[in-house]
Design a protein around this motif. Structure first.
Motif, PDB file in Angstrom:
ATOM      1  N   GLY A   1       0.821  -1.211   0.000  1.00 33.55           N
ATOM      2  CA  GLY A   1       0.000   0.000   0.000  1.00 33.55           C
ATOM      3  C   GLY A   1       0.850   1.253   0.000  1.00 33.55           C
ATOM      4  O   GLY A   1       0.549   2.230  -0.698  1.00 33.55           O
ATOM      5  N   GLY A   2       1.939   1.228   0.761  1.00 34.55           N
ATOM      6  CA  GLY A   2       2.852   2.370   0.775  1.00 34.55           C
ATOM      7  C   GLY A   2       3.506   2.579  -0.575  1.00 34.55           C
ATOM      8  O   GLY A   2       3.630   3.708  -1.055  1.00 34.55           O
ATOM      9  N   LEU A   3       3.909   1.483  -1.192  1.00 34.76           N
ATOM     10  CA  LEU A   3       4.515   1.567  -2.522  1.00 34.76           C
ATOM     11  C   LEU A   3       3.513   2.123  -3.530  1.00 34.76           C
ATOM     12  O   LEU A   3       3.845   3.010  -4.322  1.00 34.76           O
ATOM     13  CB  LEU A   3       5.008   0.187  -2.959  1.00 34.76           C
ATOM     14  CG  LEU A   3       5.695   0.102  -4.309  1.00 34.76           C
ATOM     15  CD1 LEU A   3       6.960   0.962  -4.316  1.00 34.76           C
ATOM     16  CD2 LEU A   3       6.046  -1.342  -4.629  1.00 34.76           C
TER      17      LEU A   3
ATOM     18  N   SER B   1       0.551   7.515   3.585  1.00 32.68           N
ATOM     19  CA  SER B   1      -0.908   7.375   3.537  1.00 32.68           C
ATOM     20  C   SER B   1      -1.304   5.994   3.036  1.00 32.68           C
ATOM     21  O   SER B   1      -2.175   5.338   3.617  1.00 32.68           O
ATOM     22  CB  SER B   1      -1.524   8.441   2.627  1.00 32.68           C
ATOM     23  OG  SER B   1      -1.291   9.710   3.138  1.00 32.68           O
ATOM     24  N   GLY B   2      -0.683   5.554   1.946  1.00 31.14           N
ATOM     25  CA  GLY B   2      -0.987   4.226   1.408  1.00 31.14           C
ATOM     26  C   GLY B   2      -0.636   3.131   2.389  1.00 31.14           C
ATOM     27  O   GLY B   2      -1.408   2.189   2.592  1.00 31.14           O
ATOM     28  N   LEU B   3       0.520   3.253   3.017  1.00 25.73           N
ATOM     29  CA  LEU B   3       0.955   2.275   4.005  1.00 25.73           C
ATOM     30  C   LEU B   3      -0.048   2.210   5.157  1.00 25.73           C
ATOM     31  O   LEU B   3      -0.469   1.129   5.563  1.00 25.73           O
ATOM     32  CB  LEU B   3       2.349   2.645   4.524  1.00 25.73           C
ATOM     33  CG  LEU B   3       2.960   1.656   5.491  1.00 25.73           C
ATOM     34  CD1 LEU B   3       4.337   1.267   5.010  1.00 25.73           C
ATOM     35  CD2 LEU B   3       3.050   2.257   6.872  1.00 25.73           C
ATOM     36  N   SER B   4      -0.448   3.360   5.660  1.00 26.01           N
ATOM     37  CA  SER B   4      -1.365   3.411   6.796  1.00 26.01           C
ATOM     38  C   SER B   4      -2.742   2.865   6.441  1.00 26.01           C
ATOM     39  O   SER B   4      -3.308   2.061   7.191  1.00 26.01           O
ATOM     40  CB  SER B   4      -1.512   4.849   7.295  1.00 26.01           C
ATOM     41  OG  SER B   4      -0.272   5.345   7.704  1.00 26.01           O
ATOM     42  N   LEU B   5      -3.278   3.297   5.300  1.00 26.92           N
ATOM     43  CA  LEU B   5      -4.626   2.860   4.921  1.00 26.92           C
ATOM     44  C   LEU B   5      -4.678   1.364   4.644  1.00 26.92           C
ATOM     45  O   LEU B   5      -5.539   0.660   5.178  1.00 26.92           O
ATOM     46  CB  LEU B   5      -5.109   3.640   3.697  1.00 26.92           C
ATOM     47  CG  LEU B   5      -5.463   5.095   3.942  1.00 26.92           C
ATOM     48  CD1 LEU B   5      -5.755   5.805   2.625  1.00 26.92           C
ATOM     49  CD2 LEU B   5      -6.657   5.206   4.874  1.00 26.92           C
TER      50      LEU B   5
END
Length: 174
Positions: A16-18, A142-146
């Motif tokens: 997700g972070g990537l 944001s991607g990593l967290s979500l």
């Protein structure tokens, strides 16, 4: 949560972070293609406007002349020019909005109302890039967290359902 579960959540969070980190890069590539499209249209519109002025007309009058023509070719040309002028207006506004916005907000602007032709062109040649900007890092976070939170919640739900099923199967019947 088991080691395998934590590993899966971590792997999904990293993915997700990537993925999130690519939003600013895609917005940048979209922005470059948008600029090229607007530049090309600007020249066509400038030539059209020069012809319009030279003949003592305004744009609307010139497009109306095309529409009133008995020739199908000229009617079609008028419709094409009308569509080009409308698209030029929309893309010019989007280009100005992207230029004035903070880098962190550019992906939001692109995703809010993308031009499908430009998206398709940008996606066909898109090459992922490592984010080295603050915006890239924030989108990655944001991607990593979500995705990490979502994966963790799904893991918790699956574990709960598994334990419920297991508890029901272990209850002795009378």
């Amino acid at each position: 949560m088991s080691v395998a579960g934590r590993t899966a959540v971590l792997a999904l969070a990293l993915a997700g972070g990537l993925a999130g980190s690519q939003a600013p890069e895609f917005a940048q590539q979209y922005r470059q293609r948008l600029g090229g499209a607007v530049d090309e249209m600007r020249q066509v519109v400038a030539d059209f406007d020069a012809d319009v002025r030279r003949n003592g007309l305004d744009r609307d009058e010139a497009v109306a002349l095309y529409a009133q023509s008995p020739e199908p070719f000229l009617k079609d040309r008028g419709l094409s020019m009308k569509r080009l002028l409308a698209r030029f207006s929309i893309l010019s506004r989007q280009e100005a909005e992207l230029e004035l916005s903070e880098p962190l907000m550019r992906p939001v602007i692109v995703f809010r109302n993308p031009d499908q032709k430009i998206v398709k062109g940008a996606w066909q040649i898109y090459e992922p890039a490592v984010p080295v900007t603050v915006a890239g890092a924030l989108w990655a976070l944001s991607g990593l967290s979500l995705v990490g939170t979502f994966a963790w919640l799904i893991g918790k739900m699956l574990r709960f359902l598994f334990l419920q099923r297991r508890a029901r199967s272990e209850v002795p019947s009378s």
